[in-house]
Motif scaffolding. Structure first.
Motif, short mmCIF file in Angstrom:
data_model
loop_
_atom_site.label_atom_id
_atom_site.label_comp_id
_atom_site.label_asym_id
_atom_site.label_seq_id
_atom_site.Cartn_x
_atom_site.Cartn_y
_atom_site.Cartn_z
N ARG A 50 0.85 -1.21 0.00
CA ARG A 50 0.00 0.00 0.00
C ARG A 50 0.87 1.24 0.00
O ARG A 50 0.59 2.21 -0.70
CB ARG A 50 -0.91 0.04 1.22
CG ARG A 50 -2.09 -0.91 1.14
CD ARG A 50 -3.08 -0.63 2.26
NE ARG A 50 -3.80 0.60 1.93
CZ ARG A 50 -4.24 1.46 2.83
NH1 ARG A 50 -4.02 1.28 4.11
NH2 ARG A 50 -4.90 2.54 2.45
N GLY A 51 1.92 1.23 0.81
CA GLY A 51 2.83 2.37 0.86
C GLY A 51 3.52 2.62 -0.48
O GLY A 51 3.77 3.77 -0.84
N ASP A 59 -4.66 2.08 -4.61
CA ASP A 59 -4.72 1.58 -3.24
C ASP A 59 -5.19 0.14 -3.35
O ASP A 59 -5.76 -0.27 -4.37
CB ASP A 59 -5.67 2.41 -2.38
CG ASP A 59 -5.50 2.15 -0.88
OD1 ASP A 59 -4.61 1.37 -0.49
OD2 ASP A 59 -6.26 2.73 -0.09
N ASN A 98 0.30 9.63 2.08
CA ASN A 98 1.01 8.60 2.82
C ASN A 98 -0.03 7.84 3.66
O ASN A 98 -0.76 8.46 4.41
CB ASN A 98 2.05 9.26 3.74
CG ASN A 98 2.85 8.25 4.52
OD1 ASN A 98 2.42 7.14 4.76
ND2 ASN A 98 4.04 8.65 4.92
N TYR A 100 0.17 6.28 6.23
CA TYR A 100 0.38 6.40 7.66
C TYR A 100 -0.13 7.74 8.20
O TYR A 100 -0.12 7.97 9.38
CB TYR A 100 1.86 6.20 8.00
CG TYR A 100 2.35 4.88 7.48
CD1 TYR A 100 1.90 3.68 8.05
CD2 TYR A 100 3.20 4.81 6.39
CE1 TYR A 100 2.32 2.46 7.56
CE2 TYR A 100 3.62 3.59 5.89
CZ TYR A 100 3.18 2.42 6.48
OH TYR A 100 3.58 1.21 5.98
#
Length: 106
Positions: A50-51, A59, A98, A100
């Motif tokens: 995913r990153g 995605d 990102n 995260y």
């Protein structure tokens, strides 16, 4: 149907690279794991992939299913993770670049 076969000794970064490459090439991705350690490595690989993919406009998400398989004449239960590809749209400017950066809302 072919699978990416992941073991407890698989490198999550290497598997993530394979997932990302297949997604970019438009190849369907299904990951097959036998055992808790293998599932752990596969999930880590999906998170890493995913990153890799989000900045390129893709995605992914995964859906697990059980599958009975035979290994060396012995019946085993595998978990197969089907990877679904989502195309990110530029019409959502608030979308984090990102993964995260996403915050959980309670």
């Amino acid at each position: 149907m072919e699978f990416l076969k992941v073991s407890s000794k698989s490198s999550p970064a290497s598997v993530a690279g394979a997932i990302a490459g297949m997604v970019k090439d438009g190849v369907p991705v299904t990951i097959q794991c036998v055992g808790a350690g293998a599932v752990n490595q596969a999930i880590k690989a999906a998170a890493i992939a995913r990153g890799f993919l989000i900045p390129t406009g893709f995605d992914i998400s995964c859906a697990p299913i059980f599958s009975d398989i035979v290994i060396n004449g012995e019946s085993r239960t595998a978990i197969r993770l089907t990877v679904f590809v989502h195309h990110l749209s530029a019409q959502y400017p608030d979308m984090p670049h990102n993964p995260y950066d996403v915050q959980q809302v309670s």
